[in-house]
Design a protein around this motif. Structure first.
Motif, PDB file in Angstrom:
ATOM      1  N   PRO A 190      14.205   4.407   4.098  1.00  0.00           N
ATOM      2  CA  PRO A 190      14.800   4.581   5.422  1.00  0.00           C
ATOM      3  C   PRO A 190      15.513   5.924   5.552  1.00  0.00           C
ATOM      4  CG  PRO A 190      16.195   3.162   4.099  1.00  0.00           C
ATOM      5  CD  PRO A 190      14.966   3.444   3.276  1.00  0.00           C
ATOM      6  N   GLU A 191      15.363   6.525   6.717  1.00  0.00           N
ATOM      7  CA  GLU A 191      16.084   7.758   7.009  1.00  0.00           C
ATOM      8  C   GLU A 191      17.129   7.490   8.089  1.00  0.00           C
ATOM      9  OE1 GLU A 191      14.788  11.759   6.730  1.00  0.00           O
ATOM     10  OE2 GLU A 191      14.683  11.910   8.920  1.00  0.00           O
ATOM     11  N   VAL A 192      18.340   7.957   7.835  1.00  0.00           N
ATOM     12  CA  VAL A 192      19.412   7.897   8.827  1.00  0.00           C
ATOM     13  C   VAL A 192      19.533   9.284   9.446  1.00  0.00           C
ATOM     14  CG1 VAL A 192      21.864   7.486   9.220  1.00  0.00           C
ATOM     15  CG2 VAL A 192      20.612   6.091   7.548  1.00  0.00           C
ATOM     16  N   TYR A 193      19.406   9.363  10.754  1.00  0.00           N
ATOM     17  CA  TYR A 193      19.571  10.640  11.445  1.00  0.00           C
ATOM     18  C   TYR A 193      21.052  10.965  11.534  1.00  0.00           C
ATOM     19  CZ  TYR A 193      18.841  14.316  14.928  1.00  0.00           C
ATOM     20  OH  TYR A 193      18.815  15.515  15.589  1.00  0.00           O
ATOM     21  N   GLN A 194      21.362  12.248  11.537  1.00  0.00           N
ATOM     22  CA  GLN A 194      22.761  12.685  11.493  1.00  0.00           C
ATOM     23  C   GLN A 194      23.602  11.980  12.561  1.00  0.00           C
ATOM     24  OE1 GLN A 194      22.422  16.964  12.049  1.00  0.00           O
ATOM     25  NE2 GLN A 194      22.367  16.755  14.258  1.00  0.00           N
ATOM     26  N   GLY A 195      24.667  11.311  12.112  1.00  0.00           N
ATOM     27  CA  GLY A 195      25.561  10.606  13.015  1.00  0.00           C
ATOM     28  C   GLY A 195      25.129   9.208  13.382  1.00  0.00           C
ATOM     29  N   ALA A 225      17.924   5.316  18.739  1.00  0.00           N
ATOM     30  CA  ALA A 225      17.693   3.884  18.557  1.00  0.00           C
ATOM     31  C   ALA A 225      18.713   3.047  19.312  1.00  0.00           C
ATOM     32  CB  ALA A 225      17.733   3.545  17.068  1.00  0.00           C
ATOM     33  N   ASP A 226      19.956   3.512  19.372  1.00  0.00           N
ATOM     34  CA  ASP A 226      20.995   2.698  20.002  1.00  0.00           C
ATOM     35  C   ASP A 226      20.901   2.733  21.525  1.00  0.00           C
ATOM     36  OD1 ASP A 226      21.764   2.151  17.443  1.00  0.00           O
ATOM     37  OD2 ASP A 226      23.379   3.627  17.418  1.00  0.00           O
ATOM     38  N   VAL A 227      20.371   3.813  22.087  1.00  0.00           N
ATOM     39  CA  VAL A 227      20.050   3.825  23.522  1.00  0.00           C
ATOM     40  C   VAL A 227      18.874   2.888  23.783  1.00  0.00           C
ATOM     41  CG1 VAL A 227      19.166   5.247  25.414  1.00  0.00           C
ATOM     42  CG2 VAL A 227      21.002   6.118  23.951  1.00  0.00           C
ATOM     43  N   ASP A 276       0.790  -1.229   0.000  1.00  0.00           N
ATOM     44  CA  ASP A 276       0.000   0.000   0.000  1.00  0.00           C
ATOM     45  C   ASP A 276       0.825   1.283   0.000  1.00  0.00           C
ATOM     46  OD1 ASP A 276      -2.228  -1.673   0.176  1.00  0.00           O
ATOM     47  OD2 ASP A 276      -2.213  -1.617   2.370  1.00  0.00           O
ATOM     48  N   TRP A 277       1.983   1.268   0.671  1.00  0.00           N
ATOM     49  CA  TRP A 277       2.767   2.491   0.828  1.00  0.00           C
ATOM     50  C   TRP A 277       4.258   2.192   0.615  1.00  0.00           C
ATOM     51  CZ3 TRP A 277      -0.265   6.641   1.086  1.00  0.00           C
ATOM     52  CH2 TRP A 277      -1.550   6.508   1.623  1.00  0.00           C
ATOM     53  N   PRO A 278       4.644   1.701  -0.551  1.00  0.00           N
ATOM     54  CA  PRO A 278       6.050   1.309  -0.750  1.00  0.00           C
ATOM     55  C   PRO A 278       7.040   2.455  -0.668  1.00  0.00           C
ATOM     56  CG  PRO A 278       4.864   1.318  -2.836  1.00  0.00           C
ATOM     57  CD  PRO A 278       3.833   1.485  -1.761  1.00  0.00           C
ATOM     58  N   GLY A 279       6.569   3.696  -0.846  1.00  0.00           N
ATOM     59  CA  GLY A 279       7.466   4.849  -0.785  1.00  0.00           C
ATOM     60  C   GLY A 279       7.401   5.617   0.514  1.00  0.00           C
ATOM     61  N   THR A 280       6.779   5.038   1.545  1.00  0.00           N
ATOM     62  CA  THR A 280       6.664   5.730   2.828  1.00  0.00           C
ATOM     63  C   THR A 280       8.026   5.905   3.488  1.00  0.00           C
ATOM     64  OG1 THR A 280       5.447   5.751   4.938  1.00  0.00           O
ATOM     65  CG2 THR A 280       6.381   3.644   4.223  1.00  0.00           C
ATOM     66  N   GLY A 281       8.121   6.872   4.384  1.00  0.00           N
ATOM     67  CA  GLY A 281       9.339   7.035   5.157  1.00  0.00           C
ATOM     68  C   GLY A 281       9.385   6.062   6.320  1.00  0.00           C
ATOM     69  N   THR A 282      10.590   5.684   6.733  1.00  0.00           N
ATOM     70  CA  THR A 282      10.787   4.886   7.951  1.00  0.00           C
ATOM     71  C   THR A 282      11.943   5.493   8.735  1.00  0.00           C
ATOM     72  OG1 THR A 282      12.344   3.318   6.938  1.00  0.00           O
ATOM     73  CG2 THR A 282       9.998   2.781   6.787  1.00  0.00           C
ATOM     74  N   VAL A 283      11.843   5.464  10.052  1.00  0.00           N
ATOM     75  CA  VAL A 283      12.872   6.064  10.913  1.00  0.00           C
ATOM     76  C   VAL A 283      13.106   5.193  12.137  1.00  0.00           C
ATOM     77  CG1 VAL A 283      12.391   8.464  10.238  1.00  0.00           C
ATOM     78  CG2 VAL A 283      11.183   7.455  12.202  1.00  0.00           C
ATOM     79  N   LEU A 284      14.277   5.366  12.756  1.00  0.00           N
ATOM     80  CA  LEU A 284      14.549   4.822  14.086  1.00  0.00           C
ATOM     81  C   LEU A 284      14.970   5.915  15.058  1.00  0.00           C
ATOM     82  CD1 LEU A 284      16.387   1.400  13.545  1.00  0.00           C
ATOM     83  CD2 LEU A 284      13.968   1.833  13.998  1.00  0.00           C
TER      84      LEU A 284
END
Length: 757
Positions: free
Chosen positions: A603-608, A491-493, A474-482
């Motif tokens: 997928p989005e990678v947050y800075q660092g 995410a790592d904490v 349904d939403w193959p181009g949606t954003g994903t984040v951690l």
């Protein structure tokens, strides 16, 4: 909805939708302007990202560290380098094969210091309802006695040093415009003659008469539903889209708008079909994005919840909840959430509630209140056929069925009331859940995240697979984040904290403290942060913010100075996880990163965060970013990863590069089921189906039960070769086909990626 186009000469003339392979979020600020972002482009191109995602770039309040306090929609922010700086960044990005995505803020503008920086608001304050800008803002002039109440003063107006000087009314650094012909009046008469009333900030709850962002009076709501307001506030952004400066837009707080679908349709028509658009929309676990919205999807908090949840042990989470309740005496999640909703609605949002009650009438006031508290998702939308039955039933139990039926009928026949009800509901959910209950209910802090469900934090592999299959369909181009600028813990904490669900006994002994809730939060947070730089002061700052948000002993508006003085003492020295649980945290860290980068969506990678990134709630998560250029260069030169940070970096680079080079691999979705005594500890799936990934879940429990013990994975047809960089031992380089022992397949690693030969 697309903008009408002339009939093209050929199919190649049609606008091509641009879906990023991945995005990388950069937090711009005066200390990190466009030029600094431009300097990162070669590194980010080598990392494998396809698009840079920039925090808001339009003119904002001076010194703003985030840019969401927009003051002028017609200009790119001068403190960041202005429009020439943005266009130079776009040009350099383009030269390296990268595009840009811009974060835009349609819902609100700043109430800045000085006020003249927001020209539309300044003119409304000067000229009142007759100003051509009066339609820009949701102002209830009648409720304010014909004046816009501005709760910006530190005390009652009569105790403040208000004076006329230079043709304006001044208080400290703030200045207010004067209505024509009033400059010579005595101060009491002058104040009464204005179209606004400067007020003590404590009057907000009772006197505020304009729509704002959540409970922040310094951000005034904008009526983008008005066509002329939309045009004026979006002209510059749409120019940047047309000029190819940006290929995508992130829409901040779409639930604040009167009619999100109408707005998004107008935006799509203006931006064209080729612009990738995602909305910041927080979906409840059972909720789905409206199918009619002309967007690629959400910004991805729904994915965060599923990825986090599949690495959470349900039995251990339940045990932690029991231990937490025994230690603190605080209620369970459902009761906490309801209590916080009632507190926030009748306290922080009392002005917004009062506006709705006035519109509904006194006989329906209680029903309005109870229906808002009982609403199970962030808000309803125009055109929905019915309100959630469970909300109607619960509200009827407390306010009576007749009154609730009256509110339901009012919502159906009065669009203005329905819009304000929906906007207030969204603000209530955000403030009562994200900014209060998530701080007050703390059995497992990794679960108290935007989009999360602390009362039921675990997600089964079956639920995860069903969610991913629906995304692919349904939403193959949606954003994903951690991790984002808004997550309370990176995410790592969270990966380290969620490991505690596999060893809940590590939280024993926290009930001896004078404040067992704060002690519990401090211990879990310290275990999550570990031996990070400046861990103790950063933890102390986060604990103080959390204590104010929880509002159990102190709050932002009613500070308990004696209590707050003792909060830093709860921040322990840096804590290490026991070695076996540290290994489980490593498995979580790598597993979460792998699922995020390989699952459907963008997928989005947050800075660092391409390497191990440990951050707490803002402003901690907006500290200057570290870009591991040297580590990536060493890995690319053939060095083996040294520790979890470099393992994550190698994994991230491999998946991002694969996404960019071979996007056809990241289509479709099919679970691959393991069989055997430890089958539940493996999450595996294929994409395309030429890509296979597998991640170990609940590895501490797995080790305690004896490991994989012959558990096998039946591979899809073909020969599968590892795709991750690895040491050159034969086990890690082995190719596989048919059925394979999971222990052999993973070769001692918690995760793996394979390509079909």
């Amino acid at each position: 909805m697309s903008q009408p186009q002339p009939t093209p000469a050929s199919e190649s003339d049609l606008p091509k939708p641009v879906t990023p392979a991945s995005t990388y979020r950069l937090q711009l600020r005066p200390e990190f302007p466009f030029a600094a972002a431009e300097a990162t482009v070669p590194y980010l191109a080598s990392l494998g990202v396809s698009h840079l995602h920039l925090s808001p770039v339009l003119e904002a309040a001076p010194g703003s560290t985030h840019g969401y306090d927009v003051t002028d929609h017609s200009r790119v922010r001068a403190e960041l380098g202005g429009e020439p700086g943005l266009r130079a960044l776009a040009s350099t990005a383009r030269a390296h094969g990268l595009g840009l995505v811009l974060d835009i803020v349609p819902n609100h503008m700043a109430v800045p210091t000085p006020l003249r920086l927001n020209r539309p608001l300044w003119e409304v304050l000067r000229d009142g309802p007759g100003s051509p800008y009066a339609r820009w803002f949701d102002i209830d002039w009648e409720a304010g006695g014909g004046q816009l109440v501005l709760p910006l003063l530190p005390g009652p107006a009569e105790s403040c040093d208000l004076r006329v000087e230079g043709g304006v009314l001044r208080h400290g650094e703030q200045e207010f415009p004067l209505r024509e012909g009033t400059e010579e009046l005595a101060l009491p008469e002058l104040l009464a003659a204005q179209w606004y009333r400067p007020a003590w900030w404590r009057e907000t709850a009772t006197a505020l008469n304009y729509r704002r962002f959540f409970t922040i009076s310094e951000l005034i709501g904008v009526r983008v539903e008005e066509p002329e307001v939309f045009t004026a506030t979006h002209a510059k952004v749409l120019e940047l889209v047309r000029d190819g400066v940006t290929q995508g837009l992130r829409i901040d707080h779409v639930d604040g708008l009167a009619d999100p679908e109408e707005y998004l349709g107008r935006l799509r028509a203006a931006a064209g079909d080729g612009c990738w658009v995602v909305v910041e929309k927080i979906l409840a676990r059972h909720e789905r994005l409206p199918a009619g919205w002309p967007v690629a999807g959400t910004t991805g908090y729904d994915a965060l919840h599923r990825v986090d949840g599949v690495f959470t042990d349900p039995a251990g989470a339940a045990e932690l909840a029991d231990r937490y309740g025994e230690s603190t005496g605080l209620p369970q999640w459902a009761e906490t959430a309801r209590a916080c909703a009632r507190e926030v609605l009748t306290g922080d949002l009392a002005a917004e509630l009062g506006a709705l009650e006035r519109r509904a009438g006194g006989e329906l006031a209680a029903a309005v209140r109870e229906l808002l508290i009982a609403f199970p998702v962030y808000r309803p939308y125009p055109g929905e056929p019915e309100l959630p039955p469970q909300a109607l039933e619960r509200a009827a139990e407390l306010a009576g069925p007749v009154a609730v039926a009256g509110v339901r009928e009012l919502l159906l026949r009065d669009p203005a009331f329905a819009a304000r009800f929906a906007q207030t509901s969204a603000a209530l959910r955000a403030k009562s859940l994200e900014d209060r209950a998530f701080y007050r209910y703390a059995p497992l802090l990794s679960a108290t995240e935007v989009g999360g469900e602390p009362g039921r934090p675990a997600v089964s592999p079956e639920e995860f697979h069903a969610y991913c299959a629906a995304l692919a369909r349904d939403w193959p181009g949606t954003g994903t984040v951690l991790s984002t600028h808004d997550t309370k813990r990176s995410a790592d904490v969270r990966a380290r904290i969620s490991a505690l669900s596999q060893a809940p006994e590590l939280m024993d002994g926290e009930d001896a403290s004078p404040d067992p809730h704060l002690a519990w939060v401090a211990r879990q947070t310290a275990l999550g942060l570990g031996r990070a730089p400046e861990a103790v002061p950063r933890l102390a700052d986060a604990l103080l913010k959390g204590a104010r948000e929880a509002a159990l002993h102190t709050s932002w508006t009613d500070r308990n100075e004696e209590y707050e003085t003792g909060v830093p003492g709860y921040a322990p020295a840096p804590l290490d996880l026991p070695p076996d649980l540290a290994e489980a945290a490593r498995a979580n860290l790598l597993g979460m990163a792998l699922l995020h980068l390989a699952m459907p969506g963008v997928p989005e990678v947050y800075q660092g965060a391409e390497t191990e990134y440990r951050a707490l709630v803002d402003p901690d998560n907006r500290r200057p970013a570290h870009f591991p250029r040297g580590a990536l260069a060493r890995l690319d030169a053939g060095a083996a990863p040294d520790g979890p940070a470099e393992e994550k970096l190698a994994l991230t680079a491999a998946l991002l590069r694969l996404r960019r080079a071979r996007p056809e691999l990241f289509r479709g979705y099919a679970p691959v089921a393991a069989r055997g005594p430890a089958a539940g500890h493996l999450v595996a799936f294929t994409r395309a189906p030429g890509l296979l990934v597998a991640a170990t879940r609940l590895s501490h429990r797995l080790a305690a039960s004896g490991g994989w013990r012959g558990t096998r994975l039946d591979l899809p047809p073909g020969t599968w070769a590892p795709a991750l960089p690895s040491a050159s031992d034969s086990k890690s380089l082995a190719q596989h086909s048919s059925s394979v022992d999971v222990a052999v397949l993973l070769a001692g690693r918690p995760v793996g990626v394979w390509l079909r030969r």
